[in-house]
Structures are given as structure tokens and as C-alpha cells.
Scaffold this motif. Sequence first.
Motif, short mmCIF file in Angstrom:
data_model
loop_
_atom_site.label_atom_id
_atom_site.label_comp_id
_atom_site.label_asym_id
_atom_site.label_seq_id
_atom_site.Cartn_x
_atom_site.Cartn_y
_atom_site.Cartn_z
N LEU A 18 -6.08 10.92 -3.75
CA LEU A 18 -5.01 10.08 -4.30
C LEU A 18 -4.06 10.90 -5.16
O LEU A 18 -2.87 10.62 -5.21
CB LEU A 18 -5.60 8.92 -5.09
N GLU A 19 -4.57 11.92 -5.83
CA GLU A 19 -3.71 12.80 -6.62
C GLU A 19 -2.70 13.52 -5.72
O GLU A 19 -1.52 13.63 -6.05
CB GLU A 19 -4.55 13.82 -7.38
N ASP A 20 -3.16 14.00 -4.56
CA ASP A 20 -2.25 14.65 -3.62
C ASP A 20 -1.22 13.68 -3.07
O ASP A 20 -0.04 14.01 -2.94
CB ASP A 20 -3.03 15.28 -2.46
N LEU A 21 -1.66 12.47 -2.72
CA LEU A 21 -0.72 11.46 -2.22
C LEU A 21 0.28 11.07 -3.29
O LEU A 21 1.46 10.87 -3.00
CB LEU A 21 -1.46 10.23 -1.71
N ASP A 22 -0.17 10.98 -4.53
CA ASP A 22 0.75 10.67 -5.62
C ASP A 22 1.79 11.76 -5.77
O ASP A 22 2.98 11.50 -5.93
CB ASP A 22 -0.04 10.49 -6.92
N TYR A 23 1.35 13.01 -5.68
CA TYR A 23 2.27 14.14 -5.79
C TYR A 23 3.30 14.12 -4.65
O TYR A 23 4.48 14.36 -4.86
CB TYR A 23 1.47 15.45 -5.78
N ALA A 24 2.85 13.80 -3.45
CA ALA A 24 3.74 13.80 -2.28
C ALA A 24 4.65 12.58 -2.22
O ALA A 24 5.80 12.68 -1.81
CB ALA A 24 2.91 13.89 -1.00
N LEU A 25 4.12 11.42 -2.63
CA LEU A 25 4.85 10.17 -2.41
C LEU A 25 5.24 9.43 -3.69
O LEU A 25 5.93 8.41 -3.61
CB LEU A 25 4.01 9.22 -1.54
N GLY A 26 4.80 9.91 -4.84
CA GLY A 26 5.13 9.23 -6.10
C GLY A 26 4.53 7.83 -6.17
O GLY A 26 5.25 6.86 -6.33
N LEU A 27 3.23 7.72 -6.06
CA LEU A 27 2.56 6.42 -6.04
C LEU A 27 2.49 5.76 -7.41
O LEU A 27 2.45 4.54 -7.50
CB LEU A 27 1.12 6.57 -5.51
N ASN A 28 2.47 6.54 -8.47
CA ASN A 28 2.29 6.01 -9.83
C ASN A 28 3.59 5.41 -10.33
O ASN A 28 4.36 6.04 -11.03
CB ASN A 28 1.77 7.13 -10.73
N ASN A 83 4.51 3.18 -12.60
CA ASN A 83 4.85 3.06 -14.02
C ASN A 83 4.76 4.39 -14.77
O ASN A 83 4.94 4.42 -15.98
CB ASN A 83 3.98 1.99 -14.68
N ALA A 84 4.49 5.48 -14.07
CA ALA A 84 4.47 6.84 -14.62
C ALA A 84 3.53 7.00 -15.81
O ALA A 84 3.77 7.82 -16.69
CB ALA A 84 5.89 7.28 -14.99
N ARG A 105 0.51 8.06 -15.48
CA ARG A 105 -0.43 9.09 -15.03
C ARG A 105 -1.83 8.55 -14.79
O ARG A 105 -2.80 9.28 -14.76
CB ARG A 105 -0.46 10.26 -16.01
N LYS A 106 -1.93 7.23 -14.61
CA LYS A 106 -3.19 6.55 -14.30
C LYS A 106 -2.94 5.69 -13.06
O LYS A 106 -2.44 4.58 -13.17
CB LYS A 106 -3.67 5.69 -15.45
N LEU A 107 -3.28 6.21 -11.93
CA LEU A 107 -3.05 5.51 -10.68
C LEU A 107 -4.08 4.40 -10.53
O LEU A 107 -5.28 4.64 -10.64
CB LEU A 107 -3.15 6.50 -9.52
N ASP A 108 -3.61 3.17 -10.30
CA ASP A 108 -4.56 2.09 -10.08
C ASP A 108 -4.38 1.51 -8.68
O ASP A 108 -3.41 1.80 -7.99
CB ASP A 108 -4.47 1.02 -11.18
N TRP A 109 -5.35 0.68 -8.29
CA TRP A 109 -5.40 0.17 -6.93
C TRP A 109 -4.17 -0.67 -6.59
O TRP A 109 -3.68 -0.63 -5.47
CB TRP A 109 -6.69 -0.63 -6.72
#
Length: 173
Positions: free
Chosen positions: A48-58, A60-61, A63-67
Motif C-alpha cells: 500500500l505504501e508503494d501504491l500510495d507513492y505511485a497514485l497518491g492514495l492518502n 487527507n495527507a 500519512r496514515k492510509l486507511d481502508w
Amino acid sequence: MSRFPKIVYGLFLASLLTTPAKAHQDSTAYLDLVLSDDGATARLEVSLEDLDYALGLNANADRKLDWSEVQAVAPRIRRYIEAGLTLVSADADCQIMQGAFSVNDRRHGDPYLVIPLDLTCGGASPKRLTYELLFTHDRRHRVKTKIVVGDEAVTEVLTNRNRVLALPVQARN
């Protein structure tokens, strides 16, 4: 005080003033591919960290990605996977159907998005795998690929320099 103790004392003080660096976990995805005469099934796991880096999933920024953030961008993740993972039979591209997402946190303690895949290859088995995910964001990224044909299993690693794999892979002696 001789020169040697001054050097040792200086190194000791320097070690007290520095903080240990956190080791960076290499960007690694996992693909388990089970080939059959008329297609294949697979399980793709991407950090999920890699996907966040590639796609900006987080969103609200914080740095705590939730479901809920993952679910909100699920169509974008699916398109990214569709564009970056290709399997081809002798005649045409295989159709890849992505199943319901889940999370696996047993890989190095980091959460990985798990995507089950069902491949239809026009009544044939896939002959070539091309993997393009994450290389534009991390040139050291790799995917550990386990290919199962019958009761034989082979593991291959695809990298930025080697993104294509001929199937089925023969076991090495």
C-alpha cells in the motif's frame, strides 16, 4: 592525551549525536500465478505504501492510509493494475478480471493490497507475462513471481531491466 584516544572520543561523541537510520524496505510486489490449459488464476500483492507513492492514495495527507481511502480510489487502482499487468496467449491478450481487494499485513509487517485475478485467454494458457507496475516510481522495484503448472512451481523475479517472462517457465536444475 595522545591522538588515538581523541579520535575514539570524537567518534563516541559523534555516535551519541546521530540517530539510527531506519532501513528502507525494498519495493517488492508478489504475484502467484497458477496456469491451466484454458487460462489462469493469480494473486497479486502490492505494498500500500508503494501504491500510495505511485497514485497518491492518502487523500487527507495525514500519512496514515486507511481502508476508506483505498476504497475511494479502488477504480483508479484497478485501472493502474490493468495498464501495468499483461498476459498474452498464443493468439491475443488475456482478459483479466480483478476480484475484491483485501489487505495482507504479514509481509515484513507492512500492509499489502491483495488482488485476486481470474484470467481468460481464449481457451488457452497464457504464454507471456509483462509487468510494468511501479517501475516509473522506483527503478529498483521488483515482483517475485511464483508460477505453478500442475504440481510444479517455479519462482522468477521481474525487475526494471527484465519486465517480460515467457510462460510456462521450466524448473531449473
